[in-house]
Design an enzyme around this catalytic site. Structure first.
Site, PDB file in Angstrom:
ATOM      1  N   GLY A 226       0.760  -1.241   0.000  1.00 28.59           N
ATOM      2  CA  GLY A 226       0.000   0.000   0.000  1.00 28.59           C
ATOM      3  C   GLY A 226       0.788   1.287   0.000  1.00 28.59           C
ATOM      4  O   GLY A 226       0.182   2.359  -0.076  1.00 28.59           O
ATOM      5  N   GLU A 260       4.355  -6.072   1.729  1.00 27.72           N
ATOM      6  CA  GLU A 260       3.896  -6.529   0.410  1.00 27.72           C
ATOM      7  C   GLU A 260       3.715  -5.369  -0.563  1.00 27.72           C
ATOM      8  O   GLU A 260       2.615  -5.130  -1.052  1.00 27.72           O
ATOM      9  CB  GLU A 260       2.540  -7.232   0.570  1.00 27.72           C
ATOM     10  CG  GLU A 260       2.505  -8.331   1.593  1.00 27.72           C
ATOM     11  CD  GLU A 260       1.078  -8.773   1.931  1.00 27.72           C
ATOM     12  OE1 GLU A 260       0.110  -8.105   1.518  1.00 27.72           O
ATOM     13  OE2 GLU A 260       0.940  -9.790   2.599  1.00 27.72           O
ATOM     14  N   PRO A 261       4.765  -4.641  -0.856  1.00 28.67           N
ATOM     15  CA  PRO A 261       4.594  -3.516  -1.774  1.00 28.67           C
ATOM     16  C   PRO A 261       4.454  -3.974  -3.217  1.00 28.67           C
ATOM     17  O   PRO A 261       5.153  -4.883  -3.664  1.00 28.67           O
ATOM     18  CB  PRO A 261       5.905  -2.734  -1.603  1.00 28.67           C
ATOM     19  CG  PRO A 261       6.906  -3.777  -1.219  1.00 28.67           C
ATOM     20  CD  PRO A 261       6.173  -4.829  -0.449  1.00 28.67           C
ATOM     21  N   GLY A 262       3.534  -3.367  -3.919  1.00 28.44           N
ATOM     22  CA  GLY A 262       3.388  -3.627  -5.346  1.00 28.44           C
ATOM     23  C   GLY A 262       3.713  -2.362  -6.101  1.00 28.44           C
ATOM     24  O   GLY A 262       4.768  -2.199  -6.713  1.00 28.44           O
ATOM     25  N   ARG A 263       2.792  -1.406  -5.950  1.00 31.37           N
ATOM     26  CA  ARG A 263       2.916  -0.131  -6.644  1.00 31.37           C
ATOM     27  C   ARG A 263       4.275   0.559  -6.366  1.00 31.37           C
ATOM     28  O   ARG A 263       4.892   1.098  -7.274  1.00 31.37           O
ATOM     29  CB  ARG A 263       1.777   0.771  -6.143  1.00 31.37           C
ATOM     30  CG  ARG A 263       1.541   1.998  -6.947  1.00 31.37           C
ATOM     31  CD  ARG A 263       0.513   2.888  -6.258  1.00 31.37           C
ATOM     32  NE  ARG A 263      -0.639   2.202  -5.779  1.00 31.37           N
ATOM     33  CZ  ARG A 263      -1.798   2.096  -6.433  1.00 31.37           C
ATOM     34  NH1 ARG A 263      -1.940   2.653  -7.605  1.00 31.37           N
ATOM     35  NH2 ARG A 263      -2.814   1.452  -5.905  1.00 31.37           N
ATOM     36  N   ARG A 299      -6.744   2.312 -15.499  1.00 34.34           N
ATOM     37  CA  ARG A 299      -6.804   3.099 -14.260  1.00 34.34           C
ATOM     38  C   ARG A 299      -7.534   4.442 -14.407  1.00 34.34           C
ATOM     39  O   ARG A 299      -8.358   4.777 -13.558  1.00 34.34           O
ATOM     40  CB  ARG A 299      -5.407   3.300 -13.661  1.00 34.34           C
ATOM     41  CG  ARG A 299      -4.687   1.987 -13.315  1.00 34.34           C
ATOM     42  CD  ARG A 299      -3.462   2.195 -12.438  1.00 34.34           C
ATOM     43  NE  ARG A 299      -3.836   2.508 -11.087  1.00 34.34           N
ATOM     44  CZ  ARG A 299      -3.784   3.705 -10.543  1.00 34.34           C
ATOM     45  NH1 ARG A 299      -3.324   4.718 -11.241  1.00 34.34           N
ATOM     46  NH2 ARG A 299      -4.164   3.896  -9.307  1.00 34.34           N
ATOM     47  N   TYR A 303     -10.757   4.359 -12.021  1.00 34.18           N
ATOM     48  CA  TYR A 303     -10.632   5.091 -10.752  1.00 34.18           C
ATOM     49  C   TYR A 303     -10.558   6.599 -10.940  1.00 34.18           C
ATOM     50  O   TYR A 303     -10.287   7.320  -9.985  1.00 34.18           O
ATOM     51  CB  TYR A 303      -9.347   4.691 -10.011  1.00 34.18           C
ATOM     52  CG  TYR A 303      -9.091   3.219  -9.898  1.00 34.18           C
ATOM     53  CD1 TYR A 303      -9.904   2.410  -9.100  1.00 34.18           C
ATOM     54  CD2 TYR A 303      -8.023   2.636 -10.553  1.00 34.18           C
ATOM     55  CE1 TYR A 303      -9.650   1.065  -8.979  1.00 34.18           C
ATOM     56  CE2 TYR A 303      -7.755   1.284 -10.431  1.00 34.18           C
ATOM     57  CZ  TYR A 303      -8.575   0.500  -9.645  1.00 34.18           C
ATOM     58  OH  TYR A 303      -8.315  -0.826  -9.524  1.00 34.18           O
ATOM     59  N   CYS A 328     -15.041   1.452 -27.813  1.00 36.41           N
ATOM     60  CA  CYS A 328     -16.404   2.007 -27.906  1.00 36.41           C
ATOM     61  C   CYS A 328     -17.016   2.276 -26.534  1.00 36.41           C
ATOM     62  O   CYS A 328     -17.999   1.627 -26.144  1.00 36.41           O
ATOM     63  CB  CYS A 328     -17.298   1.041 -28.648  1.00 36.41           C
ATOM     64  SG  CYS A 328     -16.656   0.671 -30.240  1.00 36.41           S
ATOM     65  N   GLU A 329     -16.408   3.148 -25.795  1.00 37.89           N
ATOM     66  CA  GLU A 329     -16.918   3.528 -24.477  1.00 37.89           C
ATOM     67  C   GLU A 329     -16.531   4.990 -24.247  1.00 37.89           C
ATOM     68  O   GLU A 329     -15.380   5.367 -24.524  1.00 37.89           O
ATOM     69  CB  GLU A 329     -16.220   2.729 -23.355  1.00 37.89           C
ATOM     70  CG  GLU A 329     -16.329   1.237 -23.442  1.00 37.89           C
ATOM     71  CD  GLU A 329     -17.479   0.665 -22.631  1.00 37.89           C
ATOM     72  OE1 GLU A 329     -18.121   1.415 -21.869  1.00 37.89           O
ATOM     73  OE2 GLU A 329     -17.730  -0.533 -22.778  1.00 37.89           O
TER      74      GLU A 329
HETATM   75  N1  LLP Z   1      -1.193  -6.854  -0.256  1.00 39.24           N
HETATM   76  C1  LLP Z   1      -2.506  -7.041  -0.371  1.00 39.24           C
HETATM   77  C2  LLP Z   1      -3.184  -7.973   0.512  1.00 39.24           C
HETATM   78  C3  LLP Z   1      -3.239  -6.316  -1.348  1.00 39.24           C
HETATM   79  O1  LLP Z   1      -4.545  -6.481  -1.439  1.00 39.24           O
HETATM   80  C4  LLP Z   1      -2.560  -5.411  -2.199  1.00 39.24           C
HETATM   81  C5  LLP Z   1      -3.268  -4.665  -3.222  1.00 39.24           C
HETATM   82  C6  LLP Z   1      -1.169  -5.273  -2.047  1.00 39.24           C
HETATM   83  C7  LLP Z   1      -0.508  -6.004  -1.058  1.00 39.24           C
HETATM   84  C8  LLP Z   1      -0.357  -4.347  -2.892  1.00 39.24           C
HETATM   85  O2  LLP Z   1      -0.752  -3.040  -2.765  1.00 39.24           O
HETATM   86  P1  LLP Z   1       0.175  -1.876  -3.340  1.00 39.24           P
HETATM   87  O3  LLP Z   1       1.464  -1.897  -2.590  1.00 39.24           O
HETATM   88  O4  LLP Z   1       0.390  -2.130  -4.794  1.00 39.24           O
HETATM   89  O5  LLP Z   1      -0.610  -0.642  -3.108  1.00 39.24           O
HETATM   90  N2  LLP Z   1      -5.871  -1.814  -9.045  1.00 39.24           N
HETATM   91  C9  LLP Z   1      -5.719  -0.777  -8.052  1.00 39.24           C
HETATM   92  C10 LLP Z   1      -4.967  -1.274  -6.849  1.00 39.24           C
HETATM   93  C11 LLP Z   1      -5.598  -2.442  -6.179  1.00 39.24           C
HETATM   94  C12 LLP Z   1      -4.771  -2.948  -5.025  1.00 39.24           C
HETATM   95  C13 LLP Z   1      -5.279  -4.228  -4.514  1.00 39.24           C
HETATM   96  N3  LLP Z   1      -4.503  -4.795  -3.458  1.00 39.24           N
HETATM   97  C14 LLP Z   1      -5.037   0.414  -8.700  1.00 39.24           C
HETATM   98  O6  LLP Z   1      -4.764   0.381  -9.905  1.00 39.24           O
HETATM   99  O7  LLP Z   1      -4.826   1.435  -8.047  1.00 39.24           O
END
Ligand code: LLP
Length: 401
Positions: A226, A260-263, A299, A303, A328-329
């Site tokens: 997050g 658990e970083p993704g973004r 995105r 959002y 087509c949206e």
């Molecule tokens: N851990 C869990 C349990 C999660 O549900 C998520 C994201 C993450 C880690 C990673 O979160 P991050 O570090 O990337 O913020 N599609 C949306 C984001 C959905 C996130 C869902 N869960 C967007 O494009 O903003």
């Protein structure tokens, strides 16, 4: 990212995703260093960008993986992530997914309900195995982010409340087939405020302390993902402030810290290139129509997310334009009122911060092929996913025609 964009785009075509792997290395190292002195694993959230080469790159740096489907678990394993660094989260795991995850002996399954715990126990019993589990606690904290990506309030479907979590730990601890090794929370995505994380960590750490008092020893303390990134002019959380808050909350606990970083890892490593097809003017409103669409990068449509858009190598007075795709949206747009110079057919636009939740949320809507993906590393470019073809899209249908 310093690249010869024109050459890249000529080589690989558009629409195109390009990821800077050196940037990803830098992000990983910055965060990992901020954990120094403590036992920690950075479990990259595969959902943000699940290209095998991206995961493999992070795995080589030492990252683990946070997965939300058996497909993602398999991607992580294929990419070379150590199985003891893989966690499997998500509110709705199927029996077959639970079975496979247990057979593959990953670090732990992260449970989100009592019903799921009973399911996992049953499957583990069938396999004659003990399932390592963690429980996702919903701390009921407002993460102060977009409601669609907020997950840590009781009104959200995620996790269980503290009392329920405690009951589940007591049950799991007695079960022959469950081993409660971890605890987890994740309150939302694109977090730019530290307080909600600090408060949640404290609530969850207190639960760990009260479990310790009844001889349930939690070994993995997972603070979720997050951490927000800069799309526009956001002020984000510094890695060291983040880890210091976690250190403070977990003071005195002998746990391995997981996050658990993704973004954070990939959003600003990636850009999306798209070419101008046409310009048009509807009653004074300017539209720039490009060859990429909402199916490639959803995105903005989904959002109302902001992604900075620039024209590459084009001069001239900038006036506001909506940058829209061919789908087509009416919701098929990348940006509204974007200041852009006059554009011509084949001029190139770059959509920034597209490395996370870009390609992974792409679809084939309107039978549009998914874009190619390219990695940049040490000054070299390499293809990491081919552009899809029409044949790729119809393969699973053709034989039934
Ligand atoms: N851990 C869990 C349990 C999660 O549900 C998520 C994201 C993450 C880690 C990673 O979160 P991050 O570090 O990337 O913020 N599609 C949306 C984001 C959905 C996130 C869902 N869960 C967007 O494009 O903003």
């Amino acid at each position: 990212m310093k690249i010869d964009t024109k050459a890249l785009v000529e080589k690989y075509g558009t629409p195109l995703y390009v990821y800077d792997f050196d940037y990803i290395t830098n992000r990983y190292t910055t965060l990992k260093d901020a954990f120094s002195g403590k036992k920690s694993i950075i479990n990259y959230a595969v959902k943000a960008n699940s290209n095998l080469s991206v995961i493999a790159h992070l795995a080589k740096l030492g990252a683990g993986a946070d997965c939300v489907s058996i497909g993602e678990v398999n991607r992580a394993l294929t990419a070379g992530v150590d199985k003891y660094k893989i966690i499997f989260s998500g509110v709705g795991k199927r029996d077959d997914e639970i079975r496979e995850a247990l057979q593959k002996d990953i670090l732990m399954l992260n449970l989100e309900s009592e019903a799921e715990m009973k399911r996992v126990e049953l499957v583990a019993k069938e396999l004659g195995k003990e399932a390592r589990i963690s429980i996702r606690v919903n701390p009921n904290i407002d993460p102060q982010t977009h409601p669609y990506i907020s997950t840590g309030l009781h009104e959200n479907k995620f996790g269980v409340e503290i009392d329920m979590a405690k009951r589940m730990y007591i049950y799991a601890n007695k079960s022959e087939f469950l081993n409660p090794v971890g605890i987890h929370f994740h309150i939302g995505s694109q977090l730019t405020k530290l307080d909600p994380i600090r408060e949640s960590a404290q609530i969850v750490a207190d639960l760990v302390r009260s479990l310790k008092a009844i001889k349930i020893d939690i070994k993995f303390f997972d603070v979720g993902g997050g951490i927000g990134v800069v799309y526009d002019d956001e002020v984000t959380i510094a890695a060291s402030d983040y880890t210091q808050a976690i250190f403070r909350a977990t003071k005195g606990l002998d746990v391995t810290l997981l996050c658990e970083p993704g973004r954070y890892m990939v959003a600003n490593a990636g850009v999306f290139f798209t070419k101008v097809l046409y310009e048009k003017n509807n009653d004074g409103k300017r539209f720039v129509i490009v060859d990429g669409g909402m199916n490639d990068l959803i995105r903005p449509s989904l959002y109302d997310a902001y992604h900075k858009i620039e024209a590459i190598g084009v001069e001239g007075e900038k006036t506001p334009a909506d940058v829209v795709g061919p789908v087509c949206e009416s919701g098929d747009f990348f940006g509204k009122d974007v200041p852009l110079p006059p554009l011509e057919h084949n001029d190139l636009l770059v959509v920034h911060s597209a490395g996370a939740y870009g390609f992974t949320m792409a679809s084939n809507y309107n039978t549009r092929a998914k874009p190619a993906e390219v990695a940049l590393q040490d000054g070299e470019d390499r293809l990491i996913r081919e552009r899809e073809t029409y044949e790729d899209q119809v393969r699973l249908e053709l034989k039934y025609l």
